[in-house]
Design a protein around this motif. Structure first.
Motif, PDB file in Angstrom:
ATOM      1  N   GLY A 183     -13.620  -1.611  52.543  1.00 28.26           N
ATOM      2  CA  GLY A 183     -13.584  -2.501  51.389  1.00 28.26           C
ATOM      3  C   GLY A 183     -12.231  -3.150  51.210  1.00 28.26           C
ATOM      4  O   GLY A 183     -12.122  -4.348  50.896  1.00 28.26           O
ATOM      5  N   ALA A 184     -11.169  -2.384  51.427  1.00 25.04           N
ATOM      6  CA  ALA A 184      -9.819  -2.934  51.287  1.00 25.04           C
ATOM      7  C   ALA A 184      -9.559  -4.018  52.322  1.00 25.04           C
ATOM      8  O   ALA A 184      -8.971  -5.063  52.010  1.00 25.04           O
ATOM      9  CB  ALA A 184      -8.791  -1.818  51.426  1.00 25.04           C
ATOM     10  N   SER A 185     -10.018  -3.797  53.552  1.00 25.11           N
ATOM     11  CA  SER A 185      -9.733  -4.752  54.626  1.00 25.11           C
ATOM     12  C   SER A 185     -10.545  -6.033  54.513  1.00 25.11           C
ATOM     13  O   SER A 185     -10.254  -7.014  55.220  1.00 25.11           O
ATOM     14  CB  SER A 185      -9.961  -4.098  55.993  1.00 25.11           C
ATOM     15  N   LYS A 186     -11.526  -6.080  53.626  1.00 24.67           N
ATOM     16  CA  LYS A 186     -12.280  -7.322  53.424  1.00 24.67           C
ATOM     17  C   LYS A 186     -11.395  -8.449  52.907  1.00 24.67           C
ATOM     18  O   LYS A 186     -11.767  -9.622  52.977  1.00 24.67           O
ATOM     19  CB  LYS A 186     -13.439  -7.088  52.458  1.00 24.67           C
ATOM     20  N   GLU A 187     -10.228  -8.105  52.391  1.00 21.12           N
ATOM     21  CA  GLU A 187      -9.278  -9.132  51.966  1.00 21.12           C
ATOM     22  C   GLU A 187      -8.927 -10.058  53.121  1.00 21.12           C
ATOM     23  O   GLU A 187      -8.717 -11.265  52.923  1.00 21.12           O
ATOM     24  CB  GLU A 187      -8.011  -8.477  51.399  1.00 21.12           C
ATOM     25  N   TYR A 188      -8.883  -9.527  54.338  1.00 25.13           N
ATOM     26  CA  TYR A 188      -8.586 -10.369  55.498  1.00 25.13           C
ATOM     27  C   TYR A 188      -9.677 -11.420  55.691  1.00 25.13           C
ATOM     28  O   TYR A 188      -9.385 -12.569  56.044  1.00 25.13           O
ATOM     29  CB  TYR A 188      -8.446  -9.518  56.759  1.00 25.13           C
ATOM     30  N   ALA A 189     -10.930 -11.042  55.477  1.00 26.08           N
ATOM     31  CA  ALA A 189     -12.030 -11.998  55.616  1.00 26.08           C
ATOM     32  C   ALA A 189     -11.917 -13.110  54.578  1.00 26.08           C
ATOM     33  O   ALA A 189     -12.188 -14.282  54.872  1.00 26.08           O
ATOM     34  CB  ALA A 189     -13.373 -11.285  55.480  1.00 26.08           C
ATOM     35  N   ARG A 190     -11.523 -12.751  53.368  1.00 23.25           N
ATOM     36  CA  ARG A 190     -11.366 -13.772  52.331  1.00 23.25           C
ATOM     37  C   ARG A 190     -10.244 -14.751  52.704  1.00 23.25           C
ATOM     38  O   ARG A 190     -10.376 -15.965  52.508  1.00 23.25           O
ATOM     39  CB  ARG A 190     -11.087 -13.101  50.982  1.00 23.25           C
TER      40      ARG A 190
END
Length: 448
Positions: free
Chosen positions: A333-340
């Motif tokens: 969930g934290a690494s989804k920031e990269y997708a954004r």
């Protein structure tokens, strides 16, 4: 001095740094070039070249490492195979997020995946005297072929861009048929293209590895970051895709650097299949005096390279593995920031006449994630990065990753909120000077 920078200035800095072609420069050279131009011009760069984590390090790991240091660990040599806590939790983490069984004894601590792959190359090349070549499924992490070159090993490679789906098996058969391939190497998700092999493709790789008795080295640096499916729930499907479902001849690289944003402590796990770990090789007995693959790897190769990984960092990684497997640390969930961040950057690039180079996993759009690839009609990858440097944007050419496609690799991790409007303005200026339908014929020898 404004944007774009004067060509003579950029070329002078390149000459001073002995960089004849920015497209052929290493990642570190490119970053250093950008920093030097920043110093001379006072104009900040948009740094898209370095794949450093752009999120805070896991506090779970920090607290565990501090506790270990406070308890006196720094004056004690670590077990070179890895501390028991790390080995146990690594095995459990692999089961939780890959649904694969790897015994704790086969989970070995390493000084980042960089050392893990280096050590594994040495291992693979000593198993069979007839197998002296490493096969790279490109594009890939540019340092890995360099590691093989430093070791004096032969390399074979091909760009998977034209060999997806049913074409992959035929190309692998062609490369493997001479019986000289010691190991097959790739990352999944892929650095730099962010493609992900499908389950059918992984089965093909596994089948070929078994047929030719070759080791598959699967780099899972970006585990869980194919955001087209939610892999955030431990011990629940869907799981991370892996070749480990289709062959026993696998070695997995699990790094704390991107998964837990713990890059500074240089800690990772090399996970060796149970069958491979316990397998005996006469060539190992002759070379190292021990025929067990696992024993030779740990007590000869890891011992000679580093005598183990940082003691306190092993406690940090063990704690992070445990918290993730317990459902208390949502690293996915934290690494989804990269997708954004990537989605926003792609929109800006595309709006200004660029295109995505590696855009599909066969028929599916690739996921947004840590890396993506950008091209520009009329520019080679080397030409494109040479010109973007003049606009205060640094990245790396796809050519440096073993790709045959023309474009650059872009990393989303350094992007902050204030960078998006700057990127927008600079690409707008680039587009004004180089309309998307035109080419820049004056670019020579990758100089700006």
């Amino acid at each position: 001095m404004g944007i774009p920078f004067d060509k003579a200035l950029v070329n002078r800095v390149m000459d001073d740094m002995h960089i004849p072609c920015i497209g052929k420069a290493t990642i570190r050279q490119t970053a250093a070039l950008a920093r030097q131009i920043e110093t001379l011009t006072g104009e900040p760069f948009i740094h898209l070249e370095m794949g450093s984590p752009g999120l805070p390090a896991s506090t779970v790991g920090i607290h565990a490492q501090i506790d270990a240091i406070s308890n006196g660990i720094p004056n004690v040599y670590p077990n070179i195979a890895g501390i028991p806590e790390l080995k146990q939790e690594a095995s459990r983490f692999i089961k939780a997020f890959l649904d694969i069984d790897v015994s704790p004894e086969g989970c070995v601590a390493s000084v980042g995946s960089m050392m893990g792959t280096f050590a594994t190359f040495i291992l693979a090349a000593h198993l069979d005297k007839n197998k002296d070549t490493i096969l790279f499924l490109n594009p890939g992490f540019s340092v890995q072929p360099l590691q093989a070159k430093i070791l004096g090993y032969k390399c074979d490679m091909f760009d998977v861009y034209d060999f997806r789906g049913d074409k992959l098996r035929a190309e692998l058969e062609t490369r493997m048929s001479d019986g000289n391939i010691a190991a097959i190497v790739y990352s999944n998700p892929n650095n730099p293209s962010w493609i992900c092999f499908t389950e059918d493709e992984l089965k093909v790789i596994g089948d070929i590895a078994t047929k030719y008795d070759t080791i598959v080295i699967e780099d899972l640096a970006y585990l869980g970051m194919d955001f087209r499916k939610d892999m955030s729930h431990p011990f629940q499907a869907p799981y991370q895709s892996t070749v480990a479902r289709y062959t026993d001849n696998y070695i997995l690289m699990l790094s704390a650097s991107k998964i837990f944003s713990y890059a500074g402590e240089r800690i990772a796990t090399v996970a060796i299949s149970d069958k491979l770990f316990n397998r005996q090789y006469p060539a190992l007995k002759e070379e190292f005096g021990m025929d067990s693959l696992g024993s030779a790897f740990i007590f000869t190769i890891i011992y000679a390279l580093s005598s183990g990984a940082s003691h306190s960092a092993q406690f940090a990684l063990a704690a992070m593995y445990k918290a993730a497997s317990d459902g208390l640390l949502d690293f996915v969930g934290a690494s989804k920031e990269y997708a954004r961040r990537t989605a926003r950057m792609k929109e800006i690039f595309i709006r200004h006449g660029f295109h995505i180079v590696y855009d599909k996993d066969i028929d599916d759009d690739i996921s947004d994630g840590f890396f993506f690839t950008i091209g520009r009609k009329g520019f080679t990858g080397d030409e494109l990065i040479a010109e973007l440097v003049r606009f205060g944007i640094s990245a790396i050419s796809l050519g440096s990753t073993g790709s045959n496609q023309q474009g650059i690799r872009v990393c989303s991790s350094p992007m902050k909120e204030e960078h998006y409007p700057i990127l927008d303005r600079r690409l707008e200026a680039f587009d004004a000077m180089h309309p998307a339908s035109s080419h820049c014929p004056e670019l020579e020898d990758c100089k700006s």
